[in-house]
Structures are given as C-alpha cells and as structure tokens.
Design a protein around this motif. Structure first.
Motif, short mmCIF file in Angstrom:
data_model
loop_
_atom_site.label_atom_id
_atom_site.label_comp_id
_atom_site.label_asym_id
_atom_site.label_seq_id
_atom_site.Cartn_x
_atom_site.Cartn_y
_atom_site.Cartn_z
N ALA A 1 3.58 -2.25 -3.18
CA ALA A 1 2.51 -1.51 -3.00
C ALA A 1 2.79 -0.29 -2.29
CB ALA A 1 1.64 -2.43 -1.82
N LEU B 1 10.36 -3.16 3.29
CA LEU B 1 9.80 -2.75 4.37
C LEU B 1 10.23 -3.82 5.68
CD1 LEU B 1 6.26 -1.77 3.92
CD2 LEU B 1 8.03 -0.28 4.21
N PRO B 2 10.43 -3.23 6.81
CA PRO B 2 10.55 -4.02 7.84
C PRO B 2 9.67 -5.16 8.15
CG PRO B 2 10.04 -2.07 8.75
CD PRO B 2 10.10 -1.84 7.41
N THR B 3 9.89 -6.28 8.75
CA THR B 3 8.79 -6.95 9.40
C THR B 3 8.96 -6.74 10.86
OG1 THR B 3 10.47 -8.68 10.00
CG2 THR B 3 9.25 -8.95 7.90
N VAL B 4 7.83 -7.04 11.64
CA VAL B 4 7.53 -6.58 12.81
C VAL B 4 8.30 -7.64 13.90
CG1 VAL B 4 5.61 -5.88 14.38
CG2 VAL B 4 5.55 -5.59 11.88
N VAL C 1 2.86 -8.82 -2.22
CA VAL C 1 2.80 -7.59 -1.75
C VAL C 1 2.86 -7.30 -0.05
CG1 VAL C 1 2.07 -6.33 -3.58
CG2 VAL C 1 0.58 -7.00 -1.97
N LEU C 2 2.44 -8.40 0.52
CA LEU C 2 2.17 -8.36 1.80
C LEU C 2 3.25 -9.02 2.75
CD1 LEU C 2 -1.48 -9.92 2.03
CD2 LEU C 2 -0.87 -7.51 2.10
N ARG C 3 4.25 -9.29 2.02
CA ARG C 3 5.48 -10.27 2.45
C ARG C 3 6.64 -9.31 2.25
NH1 ARG C 3 4.27 -16.02 3.49
NH2 ARG C 3 6.36 -15.87 4.40
N GLU C 4 6.90 -8.96 1.04
CA GLU C 4 8.24 -8.14 0.60
C GLU C 4 7.84 -7.13 -0.25
OE1 GLU C 4 10.08 -11.14 -1.53
OE2 GLU C 4 8.45 -11.59 -2.92
N ASP C 5 7.60 -5.95 0.39
CA ASP C 5 7.08 -4.94 -0.25
C ASP C 5 8.03 -3.92 -0.98
OD1 ASP C 5 5.19 -2.00 0.46
OD2 ASP C 5 4.35 -3.44 -0.91
N VAL D 1 0.64 3.50 -2.38
CA VAL D 1 0.10 4.09 -1.35
C VAL D 1 0.66 5.43 -1.35
CG1 VAL D 1 0.14 4.11 1.37
CG2 VAL D 1 -0.11 1.85 0.15
N PRO E 1 -0.36 -12.99 -1.08
CA PRO E 1 0.15 -12.03 -2.00
C PRO E 1 1.54 -11.47 -1.77
CG PRO E 1 -2.07 -11.70 -1.63
CD PRO E 1 -1.52 -12.87 -0.62
#
Lengths: 226, 226, 226
Positions: free
Chosen positions: C179, C223-226, C172-176, C183, C170
């Motif tokens: 979502a 959002l940043p990745t970790v 939204v889980l990769r390049e937000d 929230v 999905p």
C-alpha cells in the motif's frame, strides 16, 4: 462535520460541541491505533486503523445519505485523527519499550484504555458522534428508525470496521452498553426533533448518550445474551 | 421497495409479489437472529444481525445505484424485519430453555432452520429479493452484468454481511446453490428485459430463482470446488 | 474507467495507460481466484473473489465520490476481469491435478504468484489503479488527503475486501510496502496536480507507485511494526 448552533444565538468563543467532537476524534484514533498495535499490524496498519476508528463512522453515515464523505472533502477532522494516531503510536511505543525490559507492554496499553480519563473522553466522543449522526439523518429526511441507525452507526461504526479488519466480531455486538447509549440518544433526538426548536434535539441526544454511557461504565451494565 | 405490477392490469386485492417480499423479510430476519444467538451475541447483536440479514442486501443495492437506502426512508420493511427479529428471539429463547433442561437447545434452533416451511419461506425471499434487485439495476441503467450483480447482492448480501460480522466466510462463497439461483434469475431478468413487456422480467426472475433454489434443496446440489 | 490523455496530443494507436490497466485487472483477478481456490471456496466463490479483487477497489472509489460504479455501467473492465478469473481457474485446476498425482499443488499456485512476470504485472496494476484513483479524487474536488485515500483504496481495496471475505486481516495492514507505494504515488499526484499540466500528475503517480513497488520487491522492504 456540521456544528449545530442554536438559531439566533451569538457564536460562543469556543463551541462546546466542536470541542466534544475533537475530544472524540482523539480518543477514537488513540483507541484504534492501540488496537492495531496489539494485533501486530505494521505502521501503515496502525495509521489506517486509527484513522478508520475516528472517521469510519462518519464516512459510513455520509455514504448512506448520498454525500461525499466530509473526511475526504475537508481537513479539520482528518488532522485531529492523525494527531490521535501519533499519540497512539507514542503510547504503543512506550508500552513496547517497557515490555522489552519489564514484560509489561500489553498491560501498559490496556491501562491506557482503562484509565478514567480515556473512558470519559471516549464516552464524550460517542455522544458527540451520535448527535451528529442523528442530525444528518433528520436533515436528510430519514425516518426516525433511519435517524437512530445513523446516530448509532456514526458513533460505533468506525470501531466496528476496525474490529472486522483484524478478524474480530465488533465488540458492540457481543458486550454492549456501548451502542445502546447511542441508540437511546438517537431515539431521544428523533422524539425531540418533533417537538423542540433547533439545537435542543442535538443537546438532548448528546446528554442522554453521554449520561447512559457513563452510568453503564460506573455500574458495569451489560445487555443479556439470548 | 418498488412493487412491479403488470401495466394495465387492475391492482389485485393483495399483490402476490408484496407478499413474497414480506415472507422473505421475515425468514431472513429469523435466520439472522438465530445465527446471532448461536454466535453468543448479546441482545443488541441479535437485533442488528436480524435486521441486517433482512435489509442489508437492499441497503447495499441502493448505495450502489446512488439512492438513499429505502430501509432508512420508509418504515414498512423495517417493521416486518423487526417482527422477524422478535420471532427469532422467541425461538432462540425457547431453544435456550430447552437446552437448560434437556441439552437440546442448539439442536432445536437447527431444526427450525432445516424445517421445510422455513426453507421454502427463505427461498421465496431469495426469489423476491433477486427480482427487486434486478429491477432496480435495469431501471438505473446498469449493464446486464450490473443487473445480475444487483440481483445477487440484494438476495444474498444481507446474510453475507451477517456472516462477516461473526467472523465467518459468507456461506454462499463456500457451499453454494444459494447464490447461483439468484445469478440465474438475474440473468433471466436481463434477457427478458430486452424482449418482454414490463412485469414479465420480474415474474420470470422470481420463478427461475425460486424453482432452481427448490430443486437445489430437493436434490442437494452443490457447486464444485476448484 | 477514464483514460487520461495529454490534452492536444494525437490519440496514440494503443494508449499505454489503458494497457497498464488491463494488465492490472488480469493480474488482480488471477490473484483473487487463486486465493479463493486456496481457501477452498466453491466455483461461485472463486468467481466472486477474482472479480472483487480486480474491480472492488474501483467500486469502493466510485461509491465514495457518489458515482454509480463503472463496473456496473460499462463492460470492458468486467470482461477483462472474467478472463483473469478463467486463467486463475485454469492455473488452480492444473495445480490441483498436479497435487493429486505429485503432492505439489499448493506449491504450484504459490510459484505462479511468486513468478517475476506475475509480480511485475501486479505492480503495474497497482500503479495504474493508484493513478486512476487519484485522478477521480482530484476531479471530484477532494482534499489532497482524500485523493491519497482514493488512490490507495483503488489500488489495494479489492484485494483487502477479498482478504476479509476469507477471514483474513488484509495483508496490506500487516506486511506492507504494497500500500505504501500507492500512498506515495497518490501524494505525488496531489503535489503535481497543483503545479503541472493535465496528464503529468497521472504519469508521475504511475511512475512513483511502480518504481517504489519494484524497489520494495527487489530489496524486500517492510514497514516496521510498533
């Protein structure tokens, strides 16, 4: 989650089953967050996968028996899962930092998941979740097959949903002796529920699931392919 | 599963609709187990995919209308699905053995699924599941659209979930005339339910789904891509 | 879907919230149909993905709180989603025709989804769906966390299920920042519900979700990745 207590027994100061449940929620959330970080999900994706891995099995269980998921109506398990996500983020961040300077990031994350303390915590969670799932199934009037399905889904459903989210076949379908202990534990519950007093089936399911899982880890058991 | 019987008719010695349902459960479970063996899942994965292919559509249907899934509260369909899994394991094992000596294993499994007896059994299952799904939908007070969705999901939902588990786009979304017969059968049910007495919509749905599916096989029909 | 109206206010000639919901259903269905056409699904697959993208979030929401999905028991939203699918098919067909003659088909579809009118419509839908989800969650007695989950799932669940169907993680889980606005909007609802009169939480959730989403588009937030 309902915490089974032997009828008539005085409440112990700390319920060991509740402790096992918390240990499992933490281990599952850490595992899910690390899996998401390895798959290059962003921060939202890491939180979602960590929470889903910890709570997804229980949500599936509750939907199947017609309950509103406990994860949406009470806050305890959610809070524990979020703590696990934060721990996972810290581990992933340290691994990322190490990777930048030393090129060992992924290795560091793998080491966390292969650490005996993590593997035992994860096995404790598997056993606690299987016991809760079987209990909910029997309470809902399911058949023994249904109770075994619910035990297994509660234990491995969250991780399997997380695998699907990142495009992987659930690992329990490929390289087992992770779901099988839950199947055996759930079967033990269903058998014990027919003959033993309240509380015994839960303990028996927990003990069988945990024991078989630890043996599978110790002796590197695998199911055959066909 | 509810077995529709024409009102007032004496119960036949063997309900033909129940027979169609059993044939479908067997065919679906065999197909799911073979699909899992081809995808190199282990024994647990083969059992899960076989059972899911047979029962997953009905479970989805029941969850959507707020019922505890029949597969978890009664044992008949589960037993039939498990028999189908055993048959699938035997076929896959023979194919594996043949492959080892002759290099024709995958070919042997493909031949089973392309055999006319298998394809007709699978079509009978598609029709029986579509009819049951439409009936549950209308009984639950769904709109005609809802009844068509439930007919289609009951018929193709199990196989689609199995496809997703092994990382494939559900084949019904790519190369149809497998879901379309169920859509047409479900639509027939919804129309007939408005005018015909109990039992007729079920039979009409079954006949239309089966007939269209067999025609699609015979004449190699496909839907266009866009 | 329940349309929130401020208590005591005379019904406006056209409820702006209902308009936002229709805009969202259309945008989501068009996006789903185009995604399916790009993935080379057949006609059935395009219809399924368009309808799922528009209605799948709401279906998931309803199942989680123990309701029969509104999409199966009333016809309004379904009709709008099907109109969106037809629009999507027309756009995809024109793009295909252009591709055949000019080699610019996929480019044409991408241009539709990157057009400001489409992006704003999609953001309006995101905001309307988040508000409805949060409202259903609070009405069902969920915790604030549960209400935020329901807001987010209602807004991004349909598109995520469609992504999974074609083998993608999905988005939204990769390049937000798709979502995340939901929230934040859901959190706003949960806060406002504790202090403000009926209607205010819905409007606040809608405004925050839409505003944050438009800012994210305007300034290309991630959002940043970790």
């Amino acid at each position: 989650l309902p915490v089974p207590v032997a009828a008539g027994a005085p409440a112990p100061p700390v319920d060991p089953f509740a402790v096992a449940n918390v240990v499992g929620l933490l281990a599952f959330a850490v595992a899910g967050a690390l899996k998401a970080a390895d798959a290059d999900l962003d921060l939202f994706g890491v939180v979602v996968l960590g929470v889903l891995t910890a709570l997804g099995g229980g949500v599936t269980r509750d939907v199947l028996v017609g309950r509103v998921p406990a994860a949406l109506t009470s806050s305890g398990d959610v809070a524990v899962a979020l703590v696990g996500v934060v721990v996972g983020l810290a581990v992933a961040g340290r691994a990322r930092a190490a990777s930048t300077t030393l090129g060992v990031g992924v290795g560091a994350r793998v080491r966390v998941r292969d650490h005996p303390a993590f593997l035992v915590s994860d096995a404790v969670g598997l056993a606690a979740f299987a016991a809760t799932g079987a209990l909910v199934g029997v309470d809902a009037g399911l058949t023994p097959f249904g109770a075994v399905v619910l035990a297994t889904l509660t234990a491995v459903g969250g991780g399997s949903i997380a695998d699907l989210m990142i495009g992987r076949t659930p690992s329990v379908l490929r390289e087992d002796f992770y779901a099988t202990p839950a199947v055996l534990g759930g079967s033990t519950f269903a058998l014990a529920a027919a003959v033993a007093p309240t509380g015994v089936p839960t303990l028996a399911c927990f003990a069988v699931t945990l024991g078989v899982r630890l043996l599978a880890l110790r002796y590197d058991w695998h199911l055959p392919t066909v």
